[in-house]
Design an enzyme around this catalytic site. Structure first.
Site, PDB file in Angstrom:
ATOM      1  CB  SER A 139      -0.936   0.003   1.211  1.00  0.00           C
ATOM      2  OG  SER A 139      -0.186  -0.009   2.418  1.00  0.00           O
ATOM      3  CB  CYS A 177       5.338  -0.489  -2.466  1.00  0.00           C
ATOM      4  SG  CYS A 177       6.797  -0.912  -3.423  1.00  0.00           S
ATOM      5  N   GLY A 183       2.926  -8.481   0.778  1.00  0.00           N
ATOM      6  CA  GLY A 183       2.339  -7.253   0.255  1.00  0.00           C
ATOM      7  C   GLY A 183       0.989  -7.457  -0.409  1.00  0.00           C
ATOM      8  CG  MET A 234      11.016  -0.729   5.126  1.00  0.00           C
ATOM      9  SD  MET A 234      11.505   0.183   6.607  1.00  0.00           S
ATOM     10  CE  MET A 234      13.107  -0.560   6.933  1.00  0.00           C
ATOM     11  N   GLY A 235      10.935   2.204   1.330  1.00  0.00           N
ATOM     12  CA  GLY A 235      11.469   2.922   0.181  1.00  0.00           C
ATOM     13  C   GLY A 235      11.157   4.400   0.209  1.00  0.00           C
ATOM     14  NE  ARG A 244      12.699  -4.338   1.414  1.00  0.00           N
ATOM     15  CZ  ARG A 244      11.755  -4.400   0.477  1.00  0.00           C
ATOM     16  NH1 ARG A 244      11.565  -3.382  -0.334  1.00  0.00           N
ATOM     17  NH2 ARG A 244      11.006  -5.483   0.363  1.00  0.00           N
TER      18      ARG A 244
END
Length: 557
Positions: free
Chosen positions: A372, A374, A408, A457-458, A470
């Site tokens: 959601s 990403c 995901g 995390m991106g 990552r």
């Protein structure tokens, strides 16, 4: 004539013989009933082949995912599972599954290694509920290892890191902690920290009539001399008896030097008493926990620290797992730490999966650009719709005995059920768990709604804390960071103590409606064509949700 009752022996012998000839025996009645029940059980498989081939009962996974003339990839929302015959109860549905080749979970739920999702509190509660948590790597290696150690040290019902104060703190400090964190019982040690010599305890009763906020704690605390304490090594049963005898709400646990090693709360004892499905290692009966690492050279040292702390599974955390950097570190981990399972990923195609399987992974993480928060598919134009990715990789990995973790795109229990029906052994969740009490961060209110922050995390915020590795796998430092995620907020979902049982029952209901009483049976039916699906049009998807109401309130449980 006047009616007279007669016994059977008074009937004519021929009449009695005729009655027995015309009436079926009990054995015949039972046999007929069994035959009828058998016909009911076989109703689906007895449908003629023409009807099956017509699609009237849905389509096999082979027809959906392989014989696909439109060359379309499918999401969970695109699919709907056809109902099956139910001849078992809801609680007979077995949802235990393999996380890796060597680790079995009683509930197929994994919390994502994200810095707004999984730290030690989340990992502990996930393991108690039968799942597992993967500690994120936006810590230093030492900090991440300490998080793992907290989970491994955890004893059900024991608070191993209570908030402490010293005798020289003031009433104002007590009021602040109570207001911010809700604690009413605070142990007092000489150092004001865990591990210090126990000096006393503060409870609601001690602070009820304190008016001067500058009053020293030593002037109104309950002193050590009158406290009931437990000795290090006390069992939950013994602690409960001590609490009953003392009629107190808190029981400090001290070692032989009278130093505080834990705190036991009556309310926590009541909450934590029974977790029969808890995920524990076979040898030490400690809770299972995983941790994420990257693919850079320093991650080898991080892995060593995590293994020393007792980690059970390492997840190599890359947005695109088919790289020489990941293959090298997987081989290194399997050679250096053969007792620890390794999950590789992320992948979405069988060719990616094959390279990691050949490198020695014990499990695969499937998903790319579908979370959601990403934006990988939008920014990089690479990825795959999740239902198709899960089905194709799971089918291929099954040949090698490698379980897959669907990572995901999970927004409901229906999505979890669909992921499992597509071949996933477990599901990894981020946003589904980010709003719970056990997730890191503080709640805040916006427009009257209680929320918690959640970020990919991106996202630039997370990448600045260390998660850039990552997305950039070698030692290069990117001059310009390209965000592949966003920051946002999710609504409060309460405690995992209630939320995970809701997820468990939701999945059981879904599998039962599909006529499946276990995950192993589900996958067998998936690959032999008995489990059937249909593709939903946009109108069908709308019809399958809440619609036609002026307003409504949606409650999960």
């Amino acid at each position: 004539q006047k009616h007279r009752s007669t016994s059977p022996s008074q009937h004519h012998p021929l009449l009695i013989s005729l009655l027995f000839t015309l009436s079926p025996s009990l054995d015949e009645v039972y046999s007929n009933d069994c035959a009828k029940m058998s016909l009911k059980r076989k109703a689906v498989s007895d449908v003629d082949q023409e009807t099956l081939d017509s699609g009237a009962c849905g389509f096999t996974a082979l027809e959906i995912f392989h014989k696909n003339p439109a060359r379309v990839a499918y999401t969970y929302d695109d699919l709907i599972v056809m109902p099956g015959h139910i001849d078992f109860g809801l609680n007979d549905v077995d949802i235990s599954s393999q996380l890796t080749r060597n680790i079995t979970l009683q509930a197929p739920f994994v919390s994502s290694p994200m810095d707004t999702v999984t730290e030690s509190n989340m990992a502990i509660m996930m393991a108690l509920q039968g799942g597992i948590g993967i500690i994120h790597s936006n810590f230093t290696a030492a900090e991440q290892a300490a998080q793992v150690a907290k989970v491994k040290r955890f004893k059900n019902g024991f608070i191993t890191e209570p908030v402490c104060l010293s005798p020289d703190h003031t009433a104002e400090d007590v009021f602040r902690i109570k207001s911010e964190q809700g604690y009413s019982g605070i142990p007092i040690t000489d150092s004001g920290k865990m591990g210090g010599k126990l000096m006393g305890i503060i409870s609601n009763r001690d602070t009820s009539f304190i008016e001067d906020p500058t009053s020293k704690i030593k002037d109104f605390m309950t002193p050590r001399s009158v406290l009931s304490v437990g000795k290090d090594g006390v069992s939950l049963e013994e602690a409960n008896e001590l609490l009953k005898a003392s009629k107190k709400g808190k029981l400090p646990v001290v070692n032989e030097n009278d130093e505080l090693v834990a705190l036991i709360s009556r309310t926590d004892l009541q909450k934590n008493r029974d977790y029969p499905r808890a995920s524990k290692d076979k040898e030490n009966k400690q809770l299972l926990v995983g941790a994420a690492i990257g693919t850079r050279p320093e991650d080898r040292e991080r892995a060593a620290a995590l293994v020393e702390a007792g980690v059970d599974v390492l997840v190599v955390d890359s947005s695109q797992g088919d790289s020489i950097y990941q293959l090298d570190i997987v081989k290194y981990l399997k050679e250096t730490h053969p007792s620890v399972d390794v999950i590789g990923g992320n992948v979405v195609t069988p060719i990616q999966a094959l390279h990691l399987i050949e490198a020695g992974v014990d499990g695969l993480r499937v998903g790319m650009g579908i979370g959601s928060i990403c934006t990988t598919q939008e920014v990089c134009a690479v990825g795959r719709a999740q239902a198709s990715a899960v089905y194709h990789v799971a089918k291929f990995a099954r040949k090698y005995g490698i379980p897959i973790l669907a990572d995901g795109g999970i927004k409901s229990t229906g999505h979890i059920t669909k992921a499992l029906c597509c071949g996933a052994s477990c599901v990894m969740m981020g946003s589904m768990l980010a709003g719970t009490d056990e997730a890191p961060g503080e709640y805040f209110y916006q427009d009257g709604v209680r929320l918690k922050r959640y970020r990919g995390m991106g996202s630039l915020e997370a990448m600045s804390q260390g998660s850039e590795k990552r997305y950039v796998w070698d030692e290069a430092v990117a001059a310009i960071k390209v965000a592949q995620g966003v920051s946002g907020a999710v609504q409060d979902k309460g405690t995992l103590r209630r939320y995970v049982p809701y997820l468990v029952q939701g999945v059981r209901h879904g599998l039962q409606d599909a006529g499946m009483n276990s995950l192993e049976g589900t996958w067998k039916s998936l690959y032999d064509g008995k489990l059937r699906f249909e593709i939903r049009s946009p109108a069908a998807q709308k019809e399958g949700g809440v619609h036609g109401l002026h307003s409504y309130e949606k409650r999960l449980y």
